[in-house]
Write a protein that holds these residues in place. Structure first.
Motif, short mmCIF file in Angstrom:
data_model
loop_
_atom_site.label_atom_id
_atom_site.label_comp_id
_atom_site.label_asym_id
_atom_site.label_seq_id
_atom_site.Cartn_x
_atom_site.Cartn_y
_atom_site.Cartn_z
N GLN A 1 1.14 -1.05 -0.07
CA GLN A 1 0.12 0.09 -0.19
C GLN A 1 1.35 1.42 0.51
O GLN A 1 2.04 1.30 0.51
CB GLN A 1 -0.82 -0.26 1.31
CG GLN A 1 -1.62 -1.08 1.18
CD GLN A 1 -2.56 -1.15 2.35
OE1 GLN A 1 -3.00 -0.21 2.59
NE2 GLN A 1 -3.50 -2.27 3.17
N GLY A 2 0.52 2.01 -0.71
CA GLY A 2 1.21 3.29 -0.82
C GLY A 2 2.51 3.05 -1.65
O GLY A 2 2.95 1.95 -2.27
N PRO A 3 4.05 4.15 -2.39
CA PRO A 3 4.52 3.98 -3.14
C PRO A 3 5.81 3.10 -2.53
O PRO A 3 5.83 3.11 -1.14
CB PRO A 3 5.03 5.65 -3.15
CG PRO A 3 4.82 6.15 -2.24
CD PRO A 3 3.41 5.35 -1.79
N GLY A 4 6.84 2.55 -2.95
CA GLY A 4 7.33 1.12 -2.38
C GLY A 4 8.81 2.13 -2.55
O GLY A 4 9.87 1.33 -3.22
N THR A 5 9.68 3.34 -1.78
CA THR A 5 10.29 3.75 -1.96
C THR A 5 11.14 2.95 -0.29
O THR A 5 11.17 3.45 0.29
CB THR A 5 10.35 5.52 -1.51
OG1 THR A 5 9.74 5.41 -0.32
CG2 THR A 5 9.31 5.89 -2.69
N GLY A 6 11.96 2.40 -0.83
CA GLY A 6 13.51 2.18 0.22
C GLY A 6 12.95 0.99 1.13
O GLY A 6 12.09 0.69 0.65
N GLY A 7 13.77 0.70 2.01
CA GLY A 7 13.56 0.40 2.69
C GLY A 7 13.46 -1.47 2.51
O GLY A 7 13.67 -2.09 1.61
N GLU A 8 12.15 -1.70 2.87
CA GLU A 8 10.99 -3.24 2.77
C GLU A 8 10.37 -2.99 1.28
O GLU A 8 10.36 -4.37 0.97
CB GLU A 8 10.55 -4.10 3.67
CG GLU A 8 11.57 -3.83 5.63
CD GLU A 8 12.93 -4.77 5.29
OE1 GLU A 8 12.16 -5.76 4.02
OE2 GLU A 8 13.38 -4.97 5.60
N GLY A 9 10.28 -2.07 1.09
CA GLY A 9 8.85 -1.41 0.19
C GLY A 9 9.69 -1.90 -1.29
O GLY A 9 10.96 -2.05 -1.41
N TYR A 10 8.65 -1.89 -2.54
CA TYR A 10 9.47 -2.29 -3.93
C TYR A 10 9.03 -1.78 -5.13
O TYR A 10 8.05 -1.08 -5.10
CB TYR A 10 8.54 -3.61 -4.08
CG TYR A 10 9.03 -5.08 -3.40
CD1 TYR A 10 9.97 -5.13 -2.70
CD2 TYR A 10 7.66 -5.65 -2.36
CE1 TYR A 10 9.97 -6.43 -2.01
CE2 TYR A 10 7.34 -6.94 -1.31
CZ TYR A 10 9.03 -6.75 -1.71
OH TYR A 10 9.13 -7.90 -0.32
N ASN A 11 10.30 -0.96 -5.49
CA ASN A 11 9.40 -0.29 -6.33
C ASN A 11 9.78 -0.59 -7.41
O ASN A 11 10.16 0.43 -8.42
CB ASN A 11 11.05 0.86 -6.95
CG ASN A 11 11.76 1.31 -5.20
OD1 ASN A 11 11.02 2.13 -5.09
ND2 ASN A 11 13.09 1.65 -4.93
N GLY A 12 8.99 -1.89 -7.26
CA GLY A 12 9.03 -1.97 -9.46
C GLY A 12 9.38 -3.43 -9.35
O GLY A 12 10.02 -4.28 -8.46
N MET A 13 9.30 -4.27 -11.06
CA MET A 13 9.69 -6.13 -10.64
C MET A 13 10.98 -6.05 -10.76
O MET A 13 11.29 -6.96 -9.98
CB MET A 13 8.43 -5.89 -11.76
CG MET A 13 8.79 -7.70 -12.37
SD MET A 13 8.37 -8.04 -14.03
CE MET A 13 10.40 -7.36 -14.45
#
Length: 300
Positions: free
Chosen positions: A41-53
């Protein structure tokens, strides 16, 4: 689909099962990545988030190991036989029914879309429990909650009730209606436009082209419903509370309002890379197995 020589259900079931398992063994890691991105949920910027495939692939392999790309594959494998068998058998059966109902000798574009939609609705009843378990196992936050698919089923039934296994039925039905109507409708149209196949190699070429285009169009149509289906099925039922994501169309509005329209297409790239070529694989294997059965039975 060789509608001029329909085979009994058991042959359609076997061909669909072989086609489905072949597709999933080839393309499953893309499904894991697709689900991870959709649940974010929300943009995946840095950390544990994903910035795409690609970033998702990289972080899963780096932080969890390459084997995690196949986590949750057991439910889809168990599901593929009845799922794909139901897809193709229901498509053939609904096609026969609608041709008789409307008094038509051959399929046309409109009938192919209606037949595909009906097959998708039928298929959804088979796949929902398998899809729910798969989503729960693929989610990184659930990695420590379940010790495999059987443990996942037992805990869902114990903690949320047996009906929780059909959580997301409505959104799953919309997803499959949209995908199947696009897939089978486009297959019919593309095959009509392609040069008539002369020989097995040209038939395979036509099936790959038609199936890949059909899978791509189906993915464009159903990705928003796939996003909300993933969110709905990953929301445990808690007594006395209403899940944030509950019904398909309201959930669609919630995602669009909070995260923007583009969020309805989260996971689109890995999904279309799987279901575009995957649609071609499905059609080629299904057609080849059905042709084998016809030769074996002497129906050619």
């Amino acid at each position: 689909m060789a509608q001029e020589k329909p085979l009994p259900f058991q042959y359609q079931f076997a061909a669909g099962a072989v086609a489905g398992v072949s597709e999933i063994l080839t393309m499953y890691p893309l499904d894991v990545v697709k689900t991870r991105v959709q649940l974010q949920q929300g943009p995946g910027t840095g950390g544990e988030g994903y910035n795409g495939m690609v970033d998702c692939f990289r972080k899963i392999i780096k932080n969890e190991g390459a084997s995690r790309l196949y986590r949750g594959i057991t439910p889809p494998i168990l599901m593929e036989a009845p799922k794909r068998a139901t897809k193709f058998a229901a498509n053939d059966s609904w096609g026969t029914f609608y041709r008789g109902f409307f008094g038509l000798e051959k399929m046309n574009q409109q009938l192919s879309i209606l037949t595909g939609a009906s097959a998708g609705a039928t298929e959804s009843f088979v796949v929902v429990p398998f899809e729910l378990v798969k989503i729960r196992l693929q989610d990184r936050a659930s990695a420590g909650k379940y010790n495999g698919p059987v443990d996942c089923v037992m805990k869902i039934v114990k903690q949320e009730g047996p009906l929780a296994l059909y959580n997301g039925l409505e959104s799953t039905m919309w997803r499959h209606v949209l995908w199947n109507s696009g897939y089978f409708g486009v297959i019919f149209q593309v095959k009509e436009l392609l040069p008539k196949a002369n020989g097995k190699s040209q038939q395979i070429r036509n099936d790959i082209v038609a199936g890949s285009i059909g899978g791509t169009v189906g993915t464009i149509l159903n990705t928003p419903m796939d996003v909300v289906k993933s969110r709905i099925q990953n929301s445990p039922k808690i007594a006395g509370s209403v899940p944030k994501y509950n019904w398909a169309w309201p959930a669609l509005g919630t995602v669009m309002k909070e995260e923007g329209f583009s969020s309805l297409y989260k996971g689109f790239l890995p999904k279309v890379l799987r279901l575009g070529p995957g649609g071609g694989i499905l059609l080629v294997v299904y057609t080849s197995v059905m042709d084998f059965f016809r030769q074996w039975r002497g129906d050619v």
